[in-house]
Design a protein around this motif. Sequence first.
Motif, PDB file in Angstrom:
ATOM      1  N   ASP A  48       0.814  -1.211   0.000  1.00 11.81           N
ATOM      2  CA  ASP A  48       0.000   0.000   0.000  1.00 11.81           C
ATOM      3  C   ASP A  48       0.854   1.270   0.000  1.00 11.81           C
ATOM      4  O   ASP A  48       1.989   1.269   0.490  1.00 11.81           O
ATOM      5  CB  ASP A  48      -0.879   0.036   1.259  1.00 11.81           C
ATOM      6  N   ASP A  49       0.278   2.319  -0.527  1.00  7.06           N
ATOM      7  CA  ASP A  49       0.725   3.716  -0.341  1.00  7.06           C
ATOM      8  C   ASP A  49       1.809   4.219  -1.300  1.00  7.06           C
ATOM      9  O   ASP A  49       2.171   5.387  -1.235  1.00  7.06           O
ATOM     10  CB  ASP A  49       1.199   4.000   1.101  1.00  7.06           C
ATOM     11  N   HIS A  86      -5.019   9.490  -0.382  1.00  7.86           N
ATOM     12  CA  HIS A  86      -5.039   8.680   0.839  1.00  7.86           C
ATOM     13  C   HIS A  86      -6.052   9.216   1.846  1.00  7.86           C
ATOM     14  O   HIS A  86      -5.743   9.455   3.026  1.00  7.86           O
ATOM     15  CB  HIS A  86      -3.641   8.601   1.471  1.00  7.86           C
ATOM     16  N   PRO A 141      -8.107   3.469   2.191  1.00  9.37           N
ATOM     17  CA  PRO A 141      -7.060   3.857   3.138  1.00  9.37           C
ATOM     18  C   PRO A 141      -7.477   3.562   4.587  1.00  9.37           C
ATOM     19  O   PRO A 141      -8.651   3.730   4.935  1.00  9.37           O
ATOM     20  CB  PRO A 141      -6.916   5.363   2.903  1.00  9.37           C
ATOM     21  N   HIS A 191      -5.967   3.281  -4.296  1.00  6.19           N
ATOM     22  CA  HIS A 191      -5.959   3.474  -2.836  1.00  6.19           C
ATOM     23  C   HIS A 191      -6.278   4.954  -2.553  1.00  6.19           C
ATOM     24  O   HIS A 191      -5.778   5.519  -1.597  1.00  6.19           O
ATOM     25  CB  HIS A 191      -4.580   3.067  -2.316  1.00  6.19           C
TER      26      HIS A 191
HETATM   27 ZN   LIG Z   1      -2.728   3.311   2.978  1.00  9.81          ZN
END
Ligand SMILES: [Zn+2]
Length: 213
Positions: free
Chosen positions: A32-33, A87, A123, A83
């Motif tokens: 993620d991210d 966020h 998120p 995602h």
């Molecule tokens: Zn995240």
Amino acid sequence: MKYKYSPPFIIKQIFNDFYWNTSNNKILLTFDDGPTEEATEIILTTLSKFGIKAAFFCVGNNVEKNQSLVKEILNENHLIGNHTFNHKRLTRISNSEAIEEIDSFNNLMKNSFDYEMRYFRPPYGRFTISTQGILKEKNMKCVMWSLLTEDYKNNFETVKFAVKNYLKKNSIIVLHDSIKSKDIIRDSINLIIDEALSNGFTFGEPEKCLNNN
Ligand SMILES: [Zn+2]
């Protein structure tokens, strides 16, 4: 909802069109991210050593900043999921803002990389009852998880505890492509692979792991 390692049964029942595990009894690694200058290359190199394909739940503004890393992820045949663009915690924004967060990132991927986004992860794992309808309308699948490694705490022992105790043959594992986990990400991936192989588990390709219907 905030989860420790694995989400509660009742939530999985209510949101049963979300992926909480893989559908083919194989393990799926998710990051993620990202993409990030700090971690993406480390992750890609480690995965390619073992020929494992993963899902990257990227953030739109990181994609905008790191377009060459996006190309590398796609060239290696990993999956990229949405995602949100910024966020954003979906429980704190309106439905129209949520739609904008998803659409703007989908459009960026379409326009810059000719890439069709089909998967979404909220998120912080937070979503509302509307999230289900919004995603259905866009024909996108929500990918949750069954194993949170808490790698963002940047403590390898924490990851080890989670993996040793909770890894299953159909786990969807959350790791982070982020500055927070960059120091332990290589060891964490290697640990998961070791643990999986010693239990006789295998890793699946993202699209095949997420294929209920
Ligand atoms: Zn995240």
